[in-house]
Design a protein around this motif. Structure first.
Motif, PDB file in Angstrom:
ATOM      1  N   ILE A 174       0.497  -1.664   0.281  1.00  0.00           N
ATOM      2  CA  ILE A 174       0.045   0.240   0.133  1.00  0.00           C
ATOM      3  C   ILE A 174       1.112   0.999   0.137  1.00  0.00           C
ATOM      4  CG2 ILE A 174      -1.844   1.028   1.073  1.00  0.00           C
ATOM      5  CD1 ILE A 174      -2.739  -1.450   2.320  1.00  0.00           C
ATOM      6  N   ILE A 175       0.312   2.282  -0.871  1.00  0.00           N
ATOM      7  CA  ILE A 175       1.121   3.834  -0.631  1.00  0.00           C
ATOM      8  C   ILE A 175      -0.075   4.715  -0.443  1.00  0.00           C
ATOM      9  CG2 ILE A 175       1.064   3.667  -2.875  1.00  0.00           C
ATOM     10  CD1 ILE A 175       3.654   4.521  -2.801  1.00  0.00           C
ATOM     11  N   GLY A 176       0.602   5.665  -0.608  1.00  0.00           N
ATOM     12  CA  GLY A 176      -0.655   7.286  -0.250  1.00  0.00           C
ATOM     13  C   GLY A 176      -1.017   7.325   1.227  1.00  0.00           C
ATOM     14  N   GLU A 177       0.709   8.190   1.961  1.00  0.00           N
ATOM     15  CA  GLU A 177       0.463   8.140   3.620  1.00  0.00           C
ATOM     16  C   GLU A 177       1.505   8.616   3.977  1.00  0.00           C
ATOM     17  OE1 GLU A 177      -0.547   5.927   7.677  1.00  0.00           O
ATOM     18  OE2 GLU A 177       0.336   5.124   6.107  1.00  0.00           O
ATOM     19  N   GLY A 195     -10.159  11.385   7.701  1.00  0.00           N
ATOM     20  CA  GLY A 195      -9.318  12.553   6.879  1.00  0.00           C
ATOM     21  C   GLY A 195      -9.057  12.345   5.526  1.00  0.00           C
ATOM     22  N   GLY A 196      -7.873  13.222   4.561  1.00  0.00           N
ATOM     23  CA  GLY A 196      -6.591  12.501   3.860  1.00  0.00           C
ATOM     24  C   GLY A 196      -7.827  13.020   2.741  1.00  0.00           C
ATOM     25  N   ALA A 197      -6.830  12.717   1.615  1.00  0.00           N
ATOM     26  CA  ALA A 197      -7.120  12.776   0.934  1.00  0.00           C
ATOM     27  C   ALA A 197      -7.699  11.851  -0.309  1.00  0.00           C
ATOM     28  CB  ALA A 197      -6.520  13.949  -0.212  1.00  0.00           C
ATOM     29  N   ARG A 198      -8.492  11.731  -1.150  1.00  0.00           N
ATOM     30  CA  ARG A 198      -9.445  10.374  -2.344  1.00  0.00           C
ATOM     31  C   ARG A 198      -7.833   9.794  -3.528  1.00  0.00           C
ATOM     32  NH1 ARG A 198     -15.409  10.055  -2.336  1.00  0.00           N
ATOM     33  NH2 ARG A 198     -15.389   9.492  -0.108  1.00  0.00           N
ATOM     34  N   SER A 199      -7.758  11.347  -3.446  1.00  0.00           N
ATOM     35  CA  SER A 199      -6.649  10.843  -4.803  1.00  0.00           C
ATOM     36  C   SER A 199      -5.882  12.549  -5.472  1.00  0.00           C
ATOM     37  CB  SER A 199      -7.659  10.960  -6.027  1.00  0.00           C
ATOM     38  OG  SER A 199      -8.511  11.584  -6.630  1.00  0.00           O
ATOM     39  N   GLY A 200      -4.747  12.389  -6.180  1.00  0.00           N
ATOM     40  CA  GLY A 200      -4.101  13.479  -7.056  1.00  0.00           C
ATOM     41  C   GLY A 200      -3.129  14.349  -5.754  1.00  0.00           C
ATOM     42  N   VAL A 201      -2.618  13.256  -5.221  1.00  0.00           N
ATOM     43  CA  VAL A 201      -1.618  13.931  -3.865  1.00  0.00           C
ATOM     44  C   VAL A 201      -0.147  12.854  -4.828  1.00  0.00           C
ATOM     45  CG1 VAL A 201      -0.277  13.781  -1.933  1.00  0.00           C
ATOM     46  CG2 VAL A 201      -2.386  14.105  -2.591  1.00  0.00           C
ATOM     47  N   THR A 202       1.337  13.999  -5.381  1.00  0.00           N
ATOM     48  CA  THR A 202       1.988  13.362  -6.184  1.00  0.00           C
ATOM     49  C   THR A 202       3.029  13.785  -5.427  1.00  0.00           C
ATOM     50  OG1 THR A 202       1.329  13.869  -8.041  1.00  0.00           O
ATOM     51  CG2 THR A 202       3.668  14.186  -8.230  1.00  0.00           C
TER      52      THR A 202
END
Length: 256
Positions: A174-177, A195-202
């Motif tokens: 898993i990635i994106g934290e 919280g957090g963002a569902r997508s769109g983070v680079t």
């Protein structure tokens, strides 16, 4: 006495005279300083960084999931100077407990982080912007790409760029934290529970560039901004190691 008075009068007149001088005189030199100040006040734009990572040359053997049960479709991409991925952002509240990150606010809270501060204590997710990389696996091993604790990261979300460090490791698939502080700085809701963002983070991690101590936030920002500028401009004839040499906050091994 008369000569001294005449000298003072001439000096006073010079102070009142216009300061415009012909081009090419030594008075033109401060303009270079003005350009340096302007550069510092003109940070790398999110659009420029996103343009630099538009194409993906995959360096991972497989792909990652954004969450448990999600399809595995996120590759790790790489260039000579960085590795990057585009994902969601879950909130990491692990580390030293505080008013916003503790067992009450986060049901999955852990009082430890993979990397520690210079005093041996876990990182503070409420205050330190850091990201989480997947634990080494057959999919990808961050250690093989010049990445480790304290590596400098540019995190992009919408029109914002914020600089962080690698501070923790997560599940192998898993990635994106990122930490509470990273999300807050990007305008993402930092609540670890929902919280957090569902997508769109680079996430752009610069190779062989680490700050020490890892908790030196100012060094991460200064080094990150410089590396991001180098990454966007990509000057010809300069190797990655040469670009990193002499940057403030870098560890000795990064200067070699």
């Amino acid at each position: 006495m008369h000569a001294q008075s005449l000298t003072l009068a001439v000096a006073g007149a010079a102070l009142l005279a216009p300061t415009t001088l012909p081009a090419g005189t030594h008075r033109d030199r401060p303009q270079s300083h003005a350009r340096r100040v302007e550069w510092r006040e003109d940070p790398v734009r999110a659009a420029d960084l996103l343009a630099a990572v538009r194409d993906c040359a995959s360096v991972s053997r497989g792909r990652y999931r954004s969450d448990n049960g999600a399809p595995a479709k996120i590759p790790i991409c790489g260039t000579e100077d960085a590795v990057f991925w585009k994902a969601d952002m879950d909130i990491d509240c692990d580390g030293r407990p505080g008013s916003r990150c503790n067992r009450r606010t986060d049901p999955h809270f852990s009082a430890s982080t993979s990397y520690a501060q210079s005093d041996g204590r876990p990182l503070n997710a409420e205050r330190l912007p850091f990201i989480v990389v997947p634990a080494p696996s057959r999919i990808w091993d961050y250690r093989d790409h010049g990445v480790g604790g304290g590596s400098v990261v540019a995190v992009v979300y919408r029109d914002r760029v914020r600089y962080a460090v690698v501070g923790d490791t997560g599940p192998r698939n898993i990635i994106g934290e990122a930490s509470y502080a990273t999300a807050k700085a990007l305008g993402i809701r930092p609540d670890p529970h929902g919280g957090g963002a569902r997508s769109g983070v680079t996430y752009i991690v610069f190779k062989n560039a680490r700050v020490s101590p890892i908790e030196d936030r100012a060094a991460a920002v200064a080094t990150g901004e410089r590396l991001a500028r180098e990454f966007v401009d990509r000057p010809d004839g300069v190797t990655g190691r040469q670009r990193y040499a002499g940057y403030p906050g870098l560890t000795p091994e990064a200067r070699e």
